[in-house]
Design an enzyme around this catalytic site. Sequence first.
Site, mmCIF file in Angstrom:
data_model
loop_
_atom_site.group_PDB
_atom_site.id
_atom_site.type_symbol
_atom_site.label_atom_id
_atom_site.label_comp_id
_atom_site.label_asym_id
_atom_site.label_seq_id
_atom_site.Cartn_x
_atom_site.Cartn_y
_atom_site.Cartn_z
ATOM 1 C CG ASP A 181 -19.876 -42.144 78.537
ATOM 2 O OD1 ASP A 181 -19.111 -41.320 77.804
ATOM 3 O OD2 ASP A 181 -19.275 -43.048 77.746
ATOM 4 C CB CYS B 166 -15.111 -51.274 82.711
ATOM 5 S SG CYS B 166 -16.847 -50.857 82.161
ATOM 6 C CG HIS C 121 -13.175 -43.869 72.287
ATOM 7 N ND1 HIS C 121 -14.261 -43.333 72.155
ATOM 8 C CD2 HIS C 121 -12.939 -45.256 72.341
ATOM 9 C CE1 HIS C 121 -14.888 -43.967 72.534
ATOM 10 N NE2 HIS C 121 -14.777 -45.100 73.295
ATOM 11 C CD GLU D 54 -21.882 -46.176 79.865
ATOM 12 O OE1 GLU D 54 -20.360 -45.897 79.267
ATOM 13 O OE2 GLU D 54 -22.330 -47.265 78.664
HETATM 14 C C1 PEP Z 1 -16.466 -45.589 80.205
HETATM 15 O O1 PEP Z 1 -17.846 -44.693 80.011
HETATM 16 O O2 PEP Z 1 -16.318 -46.062 81.091
HETATM 17 C C2 PEP Z 1 -16.393 -46.452 78.992
HETATM 18 C C3 PEP Z 1 -16.409 -48.019 79.931
HETATM 19 O O3 PEP Z 1 -17.613 -46.676 78.022
HETATM 20 P P1 PEP Z 1 -16.808 -46.258 77.070
HETATM 21 O O4 PEP Z 1 -14.791 -45.911 77.359
HETATM 22 O O5 PEP Z 1 -16.216 -47.113 75.968
HETATM 23 O O6 PEP Z 1 -17.700 -44.950 76.339
HETATM 24 MG MG MG Z 2 -18.886 -45.359 77.987
#
Ligand code: PEP
Ligand code: MG
Length: 575
Positions: free
Chosen positions: A456, A503, A190, A432
């Site tokens: 994920d 995403c 993150h 995911e």
């Molecule tokens: C993902 O897992 O691709 C996603 C967009 O969610 P995060 O990165 O917040 O887990």
């Molecule tokens: Mg995710």
Amino acid sequence: MTTALKGIGASPGIAIARVFSLSSERYIPVRTTVTDTQQEVARFREAVAVARKEIEAIRISAEEKLGAEKAEIFEGHLMLLEDPDLIDAIIEKIGIESVCAEFALYEVSQSFIELLQSMEDELLRGRAVDIEDVSGRVMSRLRGVPHMDLANLTEECVIIARDLTPSDTAQLNLHVVRGFITEVGSRTSHSAIMARSLEIPAIVGAGALVRDIPEHAMVVVDANEGIVLVNPAADELAAYQEKKRKDDVRRSELAKLKDQPSLSADGKRVELAANIGKLEDIQRAIDNGAEGIGLFRTEFLYMGRSSLPTEEEQFTSYKYALEKMNPKPVVIRTLDIGGDKELPYMELPKETNPFLGQRALRLCLDRQDLFRTQLRALLRASTYGNLKIMFPMIAVLEELVEAKKLLEEEQQKLLAEGVAVSEAIEVGMMVEIPAAAVSADLFAPEVDFFSIGTNDLIQYTMAADRMNETVAYLYQPWHPSLLRLIRMVITAAEKEGKWVGMCGEMAGEQAAIPLLLGLGLHEFSMSAGSILSARELIGQLNQAEWAAHAEQALTMRSTQEITQFVEFIRNGVTK
Ligand code: PEP
Ligand code: MG
């Protein structure tokens, strides 16, 4: 002599500045006897008073820069400086044992930290970090050395650290922080995602050699290539300054595409949207020509504070986002906490395998009180723009059905209370988890859209932790298994006339976009800083041709074969 390090380019761009190292090691004072304990206590009180003023100033600037929610963390720090359990214990120790203030502060705060760290309760364990932070600040005052403060940095610098937490990243002073380098982390950790949304060059996972970079050394961070040069020679520095100048020129060229539609060379229209974590990111999305918000990670509204956000607070945030983007769509994802996103104030049991544990929707279905609060806030905000609600981490149909049932119940309650709710809200889910991808045909009739969360999806498909650089070699977005899963989701959605977005970070990768376009992806949601170059690239690609290339790629056996194939065609097409 120049030293070069390699890491993962997590957020593009070039930064050239001196380093500021964010050490994670605590200073350990020596036990020194004092004769005048009263004077020592006065010295301690003075240090506490100065620290209080500093924190108060940070709180005010954090509130201006990041909003009241993020600034709340500093309220907690101010309260600690008034906490008699901590402060009186230190004063007592100075008086009884005739020790210097530094030693008393260290010993007492350390005993609190150790006690809190051993607690089961997550909230209390989180308090240990606050005590460490506040006692470190008072210690710096006692020692007369500057305290490391990311929000208060005044000199241009590149930050080096073992890792940066999402809240560290949120506190960076963007006027002076030119970039950052971390020892650990991956493109999808993150801190990397936040760096991209803040548009600062960042290299993560550069390894233990980062520790050897001397404080104040001049560094070049070429995050486009994942290279760090330490103390570059004059000619290297000049070459990079020129490269940076060209990079800046290219960015202003791209800015001309801001208000253009996203069309392939043969006229296929797609949507390029932005991923956001904070309300401040919306302006950046607009400035970068986003055609919508494809992922609003609402968990960031829950972070950097000491209690859950109320329905009213959430309503205000969602309403703001919807109004600001209106009539463009805003896909708001319900709370996705867990994995590497912790909420210290929630009393969640420690899990051995948090990424496989009670994350996201699993937690929300268990803690319905907090889920219903969020759903109500979303529904109430729905009349202010083009809202789409998205549920994360769905593995089985029952979870989707249950989440939709709770949404429907809250909607009925609101309508019964006379509160208006939009009739046009689309409801979708993230794909995911491989189980959801391979059974996308079962989910498709139940949703309005899918959004593929590759961050994920890749880690679960390959069983390779997205945060662990030692297994990064397995984290292969291009692996045939991934392409097949993506294809399955798109095919299942098309049969039901539903749209599919992505995403995960893969959606913004220049190397991935041609195949994704060929596979028929409708919406690409990415960090704002990647949108314009994605639009430029899509304009050069022929969708029909890439559909045929994608068919061929799907017959290949390895990541290597697929990447070489794409590389070969792209060079043929673009040169
Ligand atoms: C993902 O897992 O691709 C996603 C967009 O969610 P995060 O990165 O917040 O887990
Ligand atoms: Mg995710």
